[in-house]
Design a protein around this motif. Structure first.
Motif, PDB file in Angstrom:
ATOM      1  N   VAL A 489       0.789  -1.234   0.000  1.00 26.56           N
ATOM      2  CA  VAL A 489       0.000   0.000   0.000  1.00 26.56           C
ATOM      3  C   VAL A 489       0.821   1.284   0.000  1.00 26.56           C
ATOM      4  CG1 VAL A 489      -1.892  -1.151   1.197  1.00 26.56           C
ATOM      5  CG2 VAL A 489      -0.207   0.103   2.529  1.00 26.56           C
ATOM      6  N   ALA A 490       2.100   1.203   0.364  1.00 25.82           N
ATOM      7  CA  ALA A 490       2.851   2.439   0.627  1.00 25.82           C
ATOM      8  C   ALA A 490       3.438   3.061  -0.630  1.00 25.82           C
ATOM      9  CB  ALA A 490       3.968   2.166   1.626  1.00 25.82           C
ATOM     10  N   ASP A 491       3.453   4.393  -0.672  1.00 31.23           N
ATOM     11  CA  ASP A 491       4.243   5.158  -1.639  1.00 31.23           C
ATOM     12  C   ASP A 491       5.610   5.468  -1.055  1.00 31.23           C
ATOM     13  OD1 ASP A 491       2.175   5.554  -3.689  1.00 31.23           O
ATOM     14  OD2 ASP A 491       1.185   6.709  -2.138  1.00 31.23           O
ATOM     15  N   ARG A 492       5.615   5.906   0.203  1.00 31.77           N
ATOM     16  CA  ARG A 492       6.866   6.159   0.924  1.00 31.77           C
ATOM     17  C   ARG A 492       6.811   5.434   2.256  1.00 31.77           C
ATOM     18  NH1 ARG A 492       8.148  11.539   2.494  1.00 31.77           N
ATOM     19  NH2 ARG A 492       5.914  11.996   2.627  1.00 31.77           N
ATOM     20  N   ILE A 493       7.987   5.224   2.836  1.00 31.30           N
ATOM     21  CA  ILE A 493       8.093   4.534   4.127  1.00 31.30           C
ATOM     22  C   ILE A 493       8.965   5.367   5.056  1.00 31.30           C
ATOM     23  CG2 ILE A 493       8.943   2.483   5.346  1.00 31.30           C
ATOM     24  CD1 ILE A 493       8.416   0.868   2.828  1.00 31.30           C
ATOM     25  N   ALA A 494       8.479   5.554   6.300  1.00 27.43           N
ATOM     26  CA  ALA A 494       9.275   6.164   7.368  1.00 27.43           C
ATOM     27  C   ALA A 494       9.490   5.109   8.444  1.00 27.43           C
ATOM     28  CB  ALA A 494       8.570   7.383   7.943  1.00 27.43           C
ATOM     29  N   VAL A 495      10.725   4.907   8.849  1.00 29.43           N
ATOM     30  CA  VAL A 495      11.066   3.890   9.842  1.00 29.43           C
ATOM     31  C   VAL A 495      11.326   4.568  11.179  1.00 29.43           C
ATOM     32  CG1 VAL A 495      12.629   2.000  10.427  1.00 29.43           C
ATOM     33  CG2 VAL A 495      12.089   2.465   8.025  1.00 29.43           C
ATOM     34  N   MET A 496      10.601   4.142  12.214  1.00 24.10           N
ATOM     35  CA  MET A 496      10.756   4.721  13.554  1.00 24.10           C
ATOM     36  C   MET A 496      11.447   3.743  14.494  1.00 24.10           C
ATOM     37  SD  MET A 496       7.453   6.969  14.771  1.00 24.10           S
ATOM     38  CE  MET A 496       8.267   7.875  16.084  1.00 24.10           C
ATOM     39  N   GLN A 497      12.369   4.271  15.261  1.00 23.49           N
ATOM     40  CA  GLN A 497      13.036   3.510  16.314  1.00 23.49           C
ATOM     41  C   GLN A 497      13.184   4.393  17.538  1.00 23.49           C
ATOM     42  OE1 GLN A 497      17.179   2.585  15.702  1.00 23.49           O
ATOM     43  NE2 GLN A 497      17.114   0.795  17.063  1.00 23.49           N
ATOM     44  N   ASP A 498      12.659   3.932  18.658  1.00 23.47           N
ATOM     45  CA  ASP A 498      12.771   4.673  19.931  1.00 23.47           C
ATOM     46  C   ASP A 498      12.322   6.115  19.796  1.00 23.47           C
ATOM     47  OD1 ASP A 498      13.798   2.379  21.134  1.00 23.47           O
ATOM     48  OD2 ASP A 498      15.869   2.914  20.650  1.00 23.47           O
ATOM     49  N   GLY A 499      11.215   6.337  19.075  1.00 23.49           N
ATOM     50  CA  GLY A 499      10.629   7.661  18.978  1.00 23.49           C
ATOM     51  C   GLY A 499      11.246   8.582  17.949  1.00 23.49           C
ATOM     52  N   ARG A 500      12.194   8.078  17.153  1.00 27.51           N
ATOM     53  CA  ARG A 500      12.852   8.901  16.148  1.00 27.51           C
ATOM     54  C   ARG A 500      12.678   8.291  14.761  1.00 27.51           C
ATOM     55  NH1 ARG A 500      16.292   9.093  20.638  1.00 27.51           N
ATOM     56  NH2 ARG A 500      16.922  11.197  21.268  1.00 27.51           N
ATOM     57  N   ILE A 501      12.578   9.139  13.734  1.00 29.88           N
ATOM     58  CA  ILE A 501      12.586   8.678  12.349  1.00 29.88           C
ATOM     59  C   ILE A 501      14.045   8.433  11.958  1.00 29.88           C
ATOM     60  CG2 ILE A 501      12.029   9.198   9.954  1.00 29.88           C
ATOM     61  CD1 ILE A 501       9.540   8.903  11.577  1.00 29.88           C
ATOM     62  N   VAL A 502      14.400   7.169  11.732  1.00 29.49           N
ATOM     63  CA  VAL A 502      15.799   6.851  11.412  1.00 29.49           C
ATOM     64  C   VAL A 502      16.018   6.712   9.906  1.00 29.49           C
ATOM     65  CG1 VAL A 502      16.229   5.757  13.629  1.00 29.49           C
ATOM     66  CG2 VAL A 502      15.412   4.361  11.707  1.00 29.49           C
ATOM     67  N   GLU A 503      14.928   6.550   9.140  1.00 33.91           N
ATOM     68  CA  GLU A 503      15.054   6.459   7.686  1.00 33.91           C
ATOM     69  C   GLU A 503      13.706   6.772   7.059  1.00 33.91           C
ATOM     70  OE1 GLU A 503      16.730   3.434   4.183  1.00 33.91           O
ATOM     71  OE2 GLU A 503      16.979   2.928   6.309  1.00 33.91           O
ATOM     72  N   ILE A 504      13.722   7.495   5.946  1.00 32.26           N
ATOM     73  CA  ILE A 504      12.495   7.812   5.220  1.00 32.26           C
ATOM     74  C   ILE A 504      12.838   7.923   3.737  1.00 32.26           C
ATOM     75  CG2 ILE A 504      12.743  10.308   5.546  1.00 32.26           C
ATOM     76  CD1 ILE A 504       9.646  10.418   5.769  1.00 32.26           C
ATOM     77  N   GLY A 505      11.954   7.401   2.905  1.00 33.97           N
ATOM     78  CA  GLY A 505      12.213   7.474   1.473  1.00 33.97           C
ATOM     79  C   GLY A 505      11.141   6.753   0.685  1.00 33.97           C
ATOM     80  N   GLU A 506      11.318   6.678  -0.641  1.00 40.52           N
ATOM     81  CA  GLU A 506      10.393   5.945  -1.496  1.00 40.52           C
ATOM     82  C   GLU A 506      10.369   4.479  -1.083  1.00 40.52           C
ATOM     83  OE1 GLU A 506       8.471   7.325  -3.866  1.00 40.52           O
ATOM     84  OE2 GLU A 506       9.285   9.269  -3.259  1.00 40.52           O
ATOM     85  N   ARG A 507       9.209   3.860  -1.255  1.00 39.34           N
ATOM     86  CA  ARG A 507       9.050   2.495  -0.786  1.00 39.34           C
ATOM     87  C   ARG A 507      10.114   1.553  -1.330  1.00 39.34           C
ATOM     88  NH1 ARG A 507       4.715  -0.313  -3.757  1.00 39.34           N
ATOM     89  NH2 ARG A 507       6.469  -0.246  -5.210  1.00 39.34           N
ATOM     90  N   ASP A 508      10.346   1.572  -2.660  1.00 37.26           N
ATOM     91  CA  ASP A 508      11.301   0.641  -3.246  1.00 37.26           C
ATOM     92  C   ASP A 508      12.722   0.893  -2.753  1.00 37.26           C
ATOM     93  OD1 ASP A 508       9.147  -0.353  -4.557  1.00 37.26           O
ATOM     94  OD2 ASP A 508       9.689   0.391  -6.546  1.00 37.26           O
ATOM     95  N   ASP A 509      13.068   2.154  -2.530  1.00 42.85           N
ATOM     96  CA  ASP A 509      14.404   2.468  -2.026  1.00 42.85           C
ATOM     97  C   ASP A 509      14.607   1.919  -0.621  1.00 42.85           C
ATOM     98  OD1 ASP A 509      15.094   3.794  -4.344  1.00 42.85           O
ATOM     99  OD2 ASP A 509      14.470   5.758  -3.598  1.00 42.85           O
ATOM    100  N   VAL A 510      13.595   2.109   0.247  1.00 43.55           N
ATOM    101  CA  VAL A 510      13.729   1.650   1.641  1.00 43.55           C
ATOM    102  C   VAL A 510      13.726   0.130   1.724  1.00 43.55           C
ATOM    103  CG1 VAL A 510      12.648   1.664   3.924  1.00 43.55           C
ATOM    104  CG2 VAL A 510      12.725   3.771   2.574  1.00 43.55           C
TER     105      VAL A 510
END
Length: 545
Positions: A489-510
């Motif tokens: 379903v995603a266009d982009r993905i943001a990855v959260m760890q311990d309350g922080r966004i550690v990575e964000i980008g286009e779905r295929d890139d992530v």
């Protein structure tokens, strides 16, 4: 196969003597130290088959007289209740789907772990405590002494499931029945619990009967599988053969229901204008007052920045406790940020002046639709409730809009007269989605919308979300730990760890080129059946229930 420790022969379970068959002539063998899984959709009979082994069928279900469940050569369907109580726990252990339900909230962990040892082994308090501490250390519980004195609510879902597994394996049973042991757990905790289960059972030579709808997990951990549909075993064999080259149409449908990656990084070109902007948001949970002290405040979200655009799905992924649900709730106004800004923007980039308007434009779909729907309201009234925020609509206009939304989510208008308990899990989630979109919001948070659903219903709901978004162009924050669903379903993905966004980008890139070690850790823990995603896989019409 070696001499089977458990032999199930013509197991038939009916609603009352001679009634409708819930399980129909099921047969399988399980030797000491072996593992087998029974998979299928909700209602296929897999859990009732497992419960019958321990004589735990709910009324009015009964085992047919000609059924046999041979455990170490004895038919346990014909033993007296007193003898069966000696088998439960000591010889056959069971781990249930929801540990918070199976653990007594009013009794300490130590007391609950000691109960089986006292009942079956007649040990003294000191030895019981020593064995309990040794088991907690083995399952890598920090400060096991404090754990014995604590209560179930003081632990996370994954910790509770590990404690439940430890309590069962403390008695060294010959057979472990695990009923959906990882359904509500995130990817990392799932892997941890399953690795622990395999470690403990192999050390004791314990056989495992696993009940699950997670085909990916079964393909990674369980050598043999039985596929059940409508109470019957329709296919069985080695997992590598059944799940990679299924012979039965039903098994192929189950595999086809696994999430697929949609074509391209975005669906239908570039996304539109910014709808939600999150700037340097911090969220603290204040400490709690105790009798002579106060617990420390906890920072759940640390200075997060996000932008979600119209027509876009931004997936927010991470382990339990990473802060993703807290952030989603804060955006829609259910949690007050400690600092930072959350802005909902209109077509001209301005913020709506009225609070009522902001609430109408931002909606949320909760993880558990049953607990989020008022059990005393009819479905039509539940769906119509957000329309009360729109002063321009009269009763007739609201009724017409509700009827339109029933059609959009694939439900008959006849469902409007029902109550939530009269619907299946998938139907309740469609109602929750209908309530969220009925007011044509600009932004929707979908908080783990498919985590509690089996594969075929998950597919329907994910297709429905995509279809509705394509029709109404709302921005969506999709909160999930299920990377398979995120891929779809995603266009982009943001990855959260311990309350922080550690990575964000286009779905295929992530997904294909992760940059952060934590993202790579999440992807490595994801138990997805290897498959090639179609190069062009447009969303299909979601099936109506």
């Amino acid at each position: 196969m070696r001499n089977p420790m458990l032999s199930v022969r013509d197991l038939t379970i009916t609603i009352g003597p001679g009634g409708k068959r819930i399980v129909d002539a099921l047969n399988f063998d399980l030797a000491s130290g072996d593992m087998i899984a029974i998979v299928g959709e909700s209602g296929s009979g897999k859990t009732m088959a497992a419960r019958s082994i321990l004589g735990l069928l709910p009324q009015p279900l009964v085992t047919a007289p000609d059924s046999q469940i041979l455990f170490k050569g004895s038919d346990i369907t014909r033993v007296e209740p007193k003898a069966l109580r000696k088998i439960r726990g000591a010889e056959i252990g069971m781990v249930f789907q929801e540990p918070m339900v199976s653990l007594n909230p009013a009794v300490t962990i130590g007391e609950q772990m000691a109960e089986g040892l006292r009942l079956h082994h007649k040990l003294g308090k000191a030895e019981i405590r020593d064995r309990s501490l040794a088991m907690l250390e083995r399952i890598r519980i920090k400060e096991p002494g404090k754990c014995l004195a604590a209560y179930p609510h003081e632990f996370s879902g994954g910790m509770r499931q590990r404690i439940m597994l430890a309590s069962v394996m403390l008695l060294k049973p010959r057979l472990l029945i695990a009923d959906e042991p990882t359904t509500a757990l995130d990817t990392l905790v799932q892997r941890d619990v399953l690795d622990l289960m395999v470690e403990l059972t192999q050390a004791n030579g314990t056989a495992v009967l696993l009940i699950s709808h997670d085909l990916g997990m079964v393909s990674h951990y369980i050598p043999d599988v039985i596929v059940m549909s409508e109470g019957k075993a329709i296919e069985s064999g080695p997992s590598s053969e059944v799940l990679r080259a299924p012979k039965h149409d039903y098994t192929r449908r189950l595999l086809d229901a696994l999430p697929r990656r949609s074509a391209g990084g975005t669906r239908g070109g570039d996304c539109g204008r910014p709808v939600v902007e999150v700037r340097n948001v911090v969220i603290d949970y204040p400490g709690r007052n105790r009798l002579f002290s106060r617990t420390e405040a906890k920072r759940a979200v640390h200075g997060v920045d996000l932008t979600v655009r119209s027509g876009e799905t931004l997936a927010l992924v991470g382990a339990s406790g990473s802060g993703k649900t807290t952030l989603g709730r804060a955006i829609v106004g259910l949690v007050r940020p400690t600092s930072g800004q959350i802005a909902l923007l209109d077509a001209e980039g301005r913020r709506p002046a009225e609070r009522r308007e902001r609430h109408r434009e931002m909606q949320i779909v909760f993880q558990d639709p049953y607990s989020s729907l008022d059990p005393r309201q009819r479905i039509a009234d539940i769906i119509a409730e957000p329309l009360k925020l729109d002063r321009s609509m009269n009763a007739a206009a609201r009724a017409k809009r509700v009827e339109e939304v029933f059609s959009e989510v694939g439900l008959s208008p006849d469902f409007g007269r029902r109550f939530p308990h009269q619907l299946s899990g998938g139907q309740r989630q469609r109602v929750a989605i209908a309530r969220a979109i009925v007011g044509r919001p600009a932004f929707v948070v979908a908080d783990e919308p498919v985590s509690a659903l089996d594969m075929t219903v998950q597919k329907q709901i994910l297709l429905l979300i995509r279809e509705l978004q394509a029709r109404h162009n709302f921005a969506c924050l999709f909160v999930s730990h299920d990377l398979g669903a995120v891929e779809q379903v995603a266009d982009r993905i943001a990855v959260m760890q311990d309350g922080r966004i550690v990575e964000i980008g286009e779905r295929d890139d992530v997904i294909d080129r992760p940059q952060h070690p934590y993202t790579r850790q999440l992807l490595e823990a994801a138990m997805l059946i290897d498959r090639r995603f179609a190069e062009n896989d447009p969303p299909k019409q979601a099936m109506a229930l």
